[in-house]
Write a protein that holds these residues in place. Structure first.
Motif, PDB file in Angstrom:
ATOM      1  N   GLU A  40     111.701  62.204  43.588  1.00  0.00           N
ATOM      2  CA  GLU A  40     111.409  62.507  42.193  1.00  0.00           C
ATOM      3  C   GLU A  40     110.037  61.981  41.772  1.00  0.00           C
ATOM      4  O   GLU A  40     109.339  62.613  40.979  1.00  0.00           O
ATOM      5  CB  GLU A  40     112.494  61.919  41.294  1.00  0.00           C
ATOM      6  CG  GLU A  40     113.858  62.588  41.453  1.00  0.00           C
ATOM      7  CD  GLU A  40     114.893  62.004  40.508  1.00  0.00           C
ATOM      8  OE1 GLU A  40     114.513  61.152  39.667  1.00  0.00           O
ATOM      9  OE2 GLU A  40     116.062  62.399  40.599  1.00  0.00           O
ATOM     10  N   ALA A  98     107.237  64.173  43.086  1.00  0.00           N
ATOM     11  CA  ALA A  98     107.336  65.467  42.397  1.00  0.00           C
ATOM     12  C   ALA A  98     106.709  65.374  41.010  1.00  0.00           C
ATOM     13  O   ALA A  98     106.015  66.301  40.561  1.00  0.00           O
ATOM     14  CB  ALA A  98     108.796  65.900  42.298  1.00  0.00           C
ATOM     15  N   LEU A  99     106.933  64.254  40.333  1.00  0.00           N
ATOM     16  CA  LEU A  99     106.335  64.038  39.016  1.00  0.00           C
ATOM     17  C   LEU A  99     104.822  63.951  39.115  1.00  0.00           C
ATOM     18  O   LEU A  99     104.090  64.568  38.333  1.00  0.00           O
ATOM     19  CB  LEU A  99     106.904  62.764  38.390  1.00  0.00           C
ATOM     20  CG  LEU A  99     106.304  62.329  37.047  1.00  0.00           C
ATOM     21  CD1 LEU A  99     106.534  63.401  35.986  1.00  0.00           C
ATOM     22  CD2 LEU A  99     106.911  60.999  36.598  1.00  0.00           C
ATOM     23  N   SER A 147     103.332  67.369  39.811  1.00  0.00           N
ATOM     24  CA  SER A 147     103.367  68.215  38.614  1.00  0.00           C
ATOM     25  C   SER A 147     102.258  67.836  37.641  1.00  0.00           C
ATOM     26  O   SER A 147     101.568  68.699  37.092  1.00  0.00           O
ATOM     27  CB  SER A 147     104.730  68.091  37.941  1.00  0.00           C
ATOM     28  OG  SER A 147     104.772  68.817  36.728  1.00  0.00           O
ATOM     29  N   GLU A 148     102.060  66.531  37.449  1.00  0.00           N
ATOM     30  CA  GLU A 148     101.013  66.061  36.531  1.00  0.00           C
ATOM     31  C   GLU A 148      99.617  66.415  37.026  1.00  0.00           C
ATOM     32  O   GLU A 148      98.705  66.635  36.225  1.00  0.00           O
ATOM     33  CB  GLU A 148     101.131  64.554  36.361  1.00  0.00           C
ATOM     34  CG  GLU A 148     102.370  64.112  35.595  1.00  0.00           C
ATOM     35  CD  GLU A 148     102.524  62.607  35.555  1.00  0.00           C
ATOM     36  OE1 GLU A 148     103.340  62.130  34.760  1.00  0.00           O
ATOM     37  OE2 GLU A 148     101.821  61.909  36.328  1.00  0.00           O
ATOM     38  N   ASN A 153      98.938  69.091  38.777  1.00  0.00           N
ATOM     39  CA  ASN A 153      98.892  70.548  39.004  1.00  0.00           C
ATOM     40  C   ASN A 153      98.772  70.890  40.482  1.00  0.00           C
ATOM     41  O   ASN A 153      98.040  71.812  40.876  1.00  0.00           O
ATOM     42  CB  ASN A 153      97.741  71.188  38.222  1.00  0.00           C
ATOM     43  CG  ASN A 153      97.959  71.107  36.723  1.00  0.00           C
ATOM     44  OD1 ASN A 153      99.058  71.355  36.237  1.00  0.00           O
ATOM     45  ND2 ASN A 153      96.919  70.748  35.990  1.00  0.00           N
ATOM     46  N   ARG A 201     100.804  72.068  43.896  1.00  0.00           N
ATOM     47  CA  ARG A 201     102.044  72.670  44.388  1.00  0.00           C
ATOM     48  C   ARG A 201     102.558  71.823  45.545  1.00  0.00           C
ATOM     49  O   ARG A 201     101.841  71.611  46.526  1.00  0.00           O
ATOM     50  CB  ARG A 201     101.805  74.111  44.851  1.00  0.00           C
ATOM     51  CG  ARG A 201     101.574  75.084  43.700  1.00  0.00           C
ATOM     52  CD  ARG A 201     101.359  76.493  44.240  1.00  0.00           C
ATOM     53  NE  ARG A 201     101.228  77.446  43.160  1.00  0.00           N
ATOM     54  CZ  ARG A 201     102.216  78.185  42.666  1.00  0.00           C
ATOM     55  NH1 ARG A 201     103.428  78.066  43.182  1.00  0.00           N
ATOM     56  NH2 ARG A 201     102.020  79.040  41.686  1.00  0.00           N
TER      57      ARG A 201
END
Length: 214
Positions: A117, A120-121, A124-125, A127, A129
């Motif tokens: 997790e 993944a965070l 995402s922050e 940008n 993939r």
């Protein structure tokens, strides 16, 4: 997390990625072996920030032919990455991005040492993939794993590895990763490409096309 290829008109696709370790010699040999194949093989290379810092000319050379993604700042002992907190994982990712940016390159993808997790965070922050593989060499499960692989003679390992790869990709295709630090990757890649191009019904695509990025 992207770990499969998007099907287009029922077409099964396979994308090949290279997990570049810290051994520049074996990485170059593997990539040059694939580059010398009779057909063009699209690749995405995932590199550590420390590798970029040590071998900027090599990264620049590769970037002219292949897309470059990141793995983090440096390799860690197995299972240690997942224990790091948000701040350390973010620092690792940002460091790798900055070292690429010094060469005029921007990372769009990350293949982290381990998944969870927290990363993944961070991805995402930033940008990025986050890419996982459908199947790896060496395989991570089944009859061949990191622990059992070399219990087989070399003439038996390659057919077993190819069978595991075939079984993982045969129905839906997917993302196949090769570890450049793994001693069998270069030899197996020769037989692997023959299988993918001459025997299988897969379309070999870039990672960008595989996951449907325009």
């Amino acid at each position: 997390m992207n770990h499969q290829c998007v099907k287009k008109e029922g077409e099964s696709r396979v994308s090949i990625i290279i997990e570049v370790g810290m051994n520049a010699k074996t990485a170059r040999v593997l990539i040059e072996t694939i580059h010398a194949y009779e057909k063009h093989v699209p690749l995405t290379l995932f590199v550590y920030g420390d590798f970029v810092e040590l071998y900027p000319e090599l990264i620049t050379e590769w970037s002219k032919e292949y897309e470059i993604g990141i793995r983090g700042s440096s390799p860690l002992p197995r299972n240690l990455w997942a224990l790091q907190n948000y701040g350390i994982q973010r620092l690792s990712v940002v460091s790798a991005e900055m070292k690429l940016s010094k060469l005029g390159l921007t990372a769009a993808y990350i293949f982290p040492p381990e998944f969870g997790e927290t990363v993944a965070l961070v991805a995402s922050e930033r940008n990025l993939r986050m890419i996982n593989s459908t199947v790896t060499l060496p395989p991570r499960s089944g009859s061949l794993t990191f622990e059992t692989y070399f219990k087989y003679e070399d003439v038996k390992r390659t057919p077993k590895a190819l069978r595991i790869i075939h079984e993982a990709l045969v129905h839906s295709g997917g993302i196949l990763s090769l570890d450049s630090d793994f001693p069998d990757s270069q030899m197996t890649s020769i037989f692997l490409l023959d299988y993918l191009y001459e025997v299988s019904n897969h379309k070999i695509t870039s990672l960008r096309e595989c996951i449907g990025v325009e």
